[in-house]
Design a protein around this motif. Structure first.
Motif, PDB file in Angstrom:
ATOM      1  N   GLY A 179      58.371  54.374  39.998  1.00  0.00           N
ATOM      2  CA  GLY A 179      59.061  55.592  40.486  1.00  0.00           C
ATOM      3  C   GLY A 179      58.851  56.244  41.620  1.00  0.00           C
ATOM      4  O   GLY A 179      59.166  57.160  42.215  1.00  0.00           O
ATOM      5  N   GLN A 180      57.972  55.428  42.478  1.00  0.00           N
ATOM      6  CA  GLN A 180      57.501  55.867  43.787  1.00  0.00           C
ATOM      7  C   GLN A 180      58.421  55.130  44.917  1.00  0.00           C
ATOM      8  O   GLN A 180      58.586  53.738  44.606  1.00  0.00           O
ATOM      9  N   ALA A 181      58.480  55.672  45.978  1.00  0.00           N
ATOM     10  CA  ALA A 181      59.521  55.109  47.035  1.00  0.00           C
ATOM     11  C   ALA A 181      58.544  54.048  47.660  1.00  0.00           C
ATOM     12  O   ALA A 181      59.383  53.030  47.806  1.00  0.00           O
ATOM     13  N   THR A 182      57.360  54.189  48.340  1.00  0.00           N
ATOM     14  CA  THR A 182      56.608  53.366  48.652  1.00  0.00           C
ATOM     15  C   THR A 182      55.059  53.058  48.201  1.00  0.00           C
ATOM     16  O   THR A 182      54.132  53.665  48.519  1.00  0.00           O
ATOM     17  N   PRO A 183      55.055  52.743  46.893  1.00  0.00           N
ATOM     18  CA  PRO A 183      53.707  52.527  46.138  1.00  0.00           C
ATOM     19  C   PRO A 183      52.802  51.881  46.940  1.00  0.00           C
ATOM     20  O   PRO A 183      53.080  50.682  47.476  1.00  0.00           O
ATOM     21  N   GLU A 184      51.525  52.214  47.028  1.00  0.00           N
ATOM     22  CA  GLU A 184      50.388  51.345  47.588  1.00  0.00           C
ATOM     23  C   GLU A 184      49.975  50.138  46.637  1.00  0.00           C
ATOM     24  O   GLU A 184      49.816  49.341  47.465  1.00  0.00           O
ATOM     25  N   LEU A 185      50.339  50.140  45.511  1.00  0.00           N
ATOM     26  CA  LEU A 185      50.093  48.869  44.899  1.00  0.00           C
ATOM     27  C   LEU A 185      51.275  48.257  44.416  1.00  0.00           C
ATOM     28  O   LEU A 185      52.393  48.729  44.062  1.00  0.00           O
ATOM     29  N   SER A 186      50.933  46.966  44.412  1.00  0.00           N
ATOM     30  CA  SER A 186      52.020  46.022  43.857  1.00  0.00           C
ATOM     31  C   SER A 186      51.813  45.451  42.377  1.00  0.00           C
ATOM     32  O   SER A 186      52.872  44.738  41.889  1.00  0.00           O
ATOM     33  N   GLY A 187      50.796  45.689  41.724  1.00  0.00           N
ATOM     34  CA  GLY A 187      50.466  45.249  40.440  1.00  0.00           C
ATOM     35  C   GLY A 187      49.195  45.827  39.874  1.00  0.00           C
ATOM     36  O   GLY A 187      48.329  46.334  40.652  1.00  0.00           O
ATOM     37  N   ILE A 188      49.005  45.920  38.444  1.00  0.00           N
ATOM     38  CA  ILE A 188      48.146  46.130  37.655  1.00  0.00           C
ATOM     39  C   ILE A 188      47.377  45.070  37.289  1.00  0.00           C
ATOM     40  O   ILE A 188      48.030  44.408  36.367  1.00  0.00           O
ATOM     41  N   HIS A 189      45.917  45.125  37.100  1.00  0.00           N
ATOM     42  CA  HIS A 189      45.559  43.865  36.608  1.00  0.00           C
ATOM     43  C   HIS A 189      44.163  44.502  35.622  1.00  0.00           C
ATOM     44  O   HIS A 189      43.518  45.512  35.869  1.00  0.00           O
ATOM     45  N   LEU A 190      43.995  43.871  34.265  1.00  0.00           N
ATOM     46  CA  LEU A 190      42.999  44.106  33.492  1.00  0.00           C
ATOM     47  C   LEU A 190      41.878  43.324  33.621  1.00  0.00           C
ATOM     48  O   LEU A 190      42.082  42.002  33.509  1.00  0.00           O
ATOM     49  N   VAL A 191      40.710  43.750  33.485  1.00  0.00           N
ATOM     50  CA  VAL A 191      39.341  42.977  33.381  1.00  0.00           C
ATOM     51  C   VAL A 191      38.841  43.403  32.017  1.00  0.00           C
ATOM     52  O   VAL A 191      38.208  44.258  32.107  1.00  0.00           O
ATOM     53  N   ARG A 192      38.444  42.204  31.261  1.00  0.00           N
ATOM     54  CA  ARG A 192      37.685  42.213  30.128  1.00  0.00           C
ATOM     55  C   ARG A 192      36.640  41.624  30.217  1.00  0.00           C
ATOM     56  O   ARG A 192      35.548  41.969  29.307  1.00  0.00           O
ATOM     57  N   SER A 193      36.340  40.565  30.908  1.00  0.00           N
ATOM     58  CA  SER A 193      35.064  39.826  30.906  1.00  0.00           C
ATOM     59  C   SER A 193      35.198  39.109  32.355  1.00  0.00           C
ATOM     60  O   SER A 193      35.919  39.139  33.248  1.00  0.00           O
ATOM     61  N   GLU A 194      33.862  38.338  32.623  1.00  0.00           N
ATOM     62  CA  GLU A 194      34.133  38.056  34.238  1.00  0.00           C
ATOM     63  C   GLU A 194      35.163  36.814  34.242  1.00  0.00           C
ATOM     64  O   GLU A 194      35.269  36.342  35.453  1.00  0.00           O
ATOM     65  N   ALA A 195      35.626  36.353  32.886  1.00  0.00           N
ATOM     66  CA  ALA A 195      36.539  35.373  33.250  1.00  0.00           C
ATOM     67  C   ALA A 195      37.962  35.676  33.807  1.00  0.00           C
ATOM     68  O   ALA A 195      38.331  34.891  34.456  1.00  0.00           O
ATOM     69  N   ASP A 196      38.132  37.050  33.982  1.00  0.00           N
ATOM     70  CA  ASP A 196      39.346  37.685  34.568  1.00  0.00           C
ATOM     71  C   ASP A 196      38.924  38.007  36.068  1.00  0.00           C
ATOM     72  O   ASP A 196      39.859  38.441  36.658  1.00  0.00           O
ATOM     73  N   PHE A 197      37.685  37.724  36.613  1.00  0.00           N
ATOM     74  CA  PHE A 197      37.539  37.923  37.958  1.00  0.00           C
ATOM     75  C   PHE A 197      38.423  37.001  38.753  1.00  0.00           C
ATOM     76  O   PHE A 197      38.609  36.003  38.609  1.00  0.00           O
ATOM     77  N   THR A 198      38.971  37.470  40.020  1.00  0.00           N
ATOM     78  CA  THR A 198      39.509  36.565  40.767  1.00  0.00           C
ATOM     79  C   THR A 198      39.011  36.637  42.427  1.00  0.00           C
ATOM     80  O   THR A 198      38.298  37.800  42.598  1.00  0.00           O
ATOM     81  N   PRO A 199      39.236  35.765  43.232  1.00  0.00           N
ATOM     82  CA  PRO A 199      38.805  35.661  44.720  1.00  0.00           C
ATOM     83  C   PRO A 199      39.229  37.009  45.377  1.00  0.00           C
ATOM     84  O   PRO A 199      38.577  37.527  46.222  1.00  0.00           O
TER      85      PRO A 199
END
Length: 235
Positions: free
Chosen positions: A197-217
């Motif tokens: 609903g935002q005209a120009t959102p700062e974010l392009s996506g949402i990520h969930l982290v449940r463990s270190e396996a979900d970490f990304t560079p």
């Protein structure tokens, strides 16, 4: 690059001074040229006023620092040029949103921003809106950034009383846990609906982290260091 060090504190003593940054004055022409190039790439960049810090000190359960005002162009050049003034650092707050099922909720910065593709908690370099007189209100900054980026207000989570200050080479990330009552997938849906609903959102996506396996560079070191400490069971 130094290994992040985490200081747990309950008090922030952050004040603005009238100190003038020699780097911003002495390299003005280079800074302006650099910002012109960045604006050509990303026209939405705005050269507003921001607050950077120096003289960091941890004493007992308190973190103290002195802030000064500068322009975003100078901050951006300092950052992009690998922080040529080592006495200055970026001291900012982050709202570490945690779902009821333990998942951390992070946002990916949009391509039009100066941190495109980076994934971290709602945050922002402090600016003049975060001043209460000469006091830098990091708690208020976190509340504002969480609402602006995620669409969540203080009624949507419980803020921890303390702070985890993650110190790296040229930054101090003041992390505050924000515990929500909804599970991760529900929070992601709520936030994604808000972004749509935002005209120009700062974010392009949402990520969930449940463990270190979900970490990304794309997650900065100070973010993964904080989450590692939270996800590791106490001995």
């Amino acid at each position: 690059m130094m290994t992040p060090v985490i200081h747990r504190v309950t008090q922030l003593d952050l004040t603005r001074s009238d100190w003038q940054w020699p780097f911003a004055r002495e390299r003005r022409d280079e800074i302006d040229a650099h910002f012109a190039l960045k604006r050509a790439e990303k026209p939405q960049l705005f050269n507003g006023r921001v607050l950077l810090a120096r003289n960091a000190q941890f004493t007992g359960d308190q973190f103290r620092a002195e802030y000064f005002e500068t322009d975003f162009a100078s901050f951006l050049a300092w950052r992009d040029w690998r922080c040529p003034d080592p006495d200055v650092f970026n001291g900012f707050g982050m709202g570490a949103l945690r779902a009821s099922d333990g998942a951390f909720v992070l946002g990916e910065m949009g391509q039009h921003t100066s941190n495109a593709g980076r994934i971290y908690f709602a945050a922002g370099t402090p600016d003049l809106d975060d001043l209460r007189g000469d006091v830098v209100d990091i708690a208020g900054s976190v509340t504002r950034e969480v609402e602006e980026e995620l669409g969540l207000t203080e009624a949507d989570y419980r803020a921890d009383a303390g702070w985890s200050c993650v110190v790296t080479d040229f930054s101090v990330a003041m992390m505050r846990l924000l515990d929500a009552d909804q599970p991760g997938e529900t929070l992601r849906s709520i936030i994604e609906a808000n972004l749509a609903g935002q005209a120009t959102p700062e974010l392009s996506g949402i990520h969930l982290v449940r463990s270190e396996a979900d970490f990304t560079p794309s997650m900065p070191l100070f973010v993964t260091a904080f989450m590692t400490a939270q996800l590791t069971p106490a001995a």
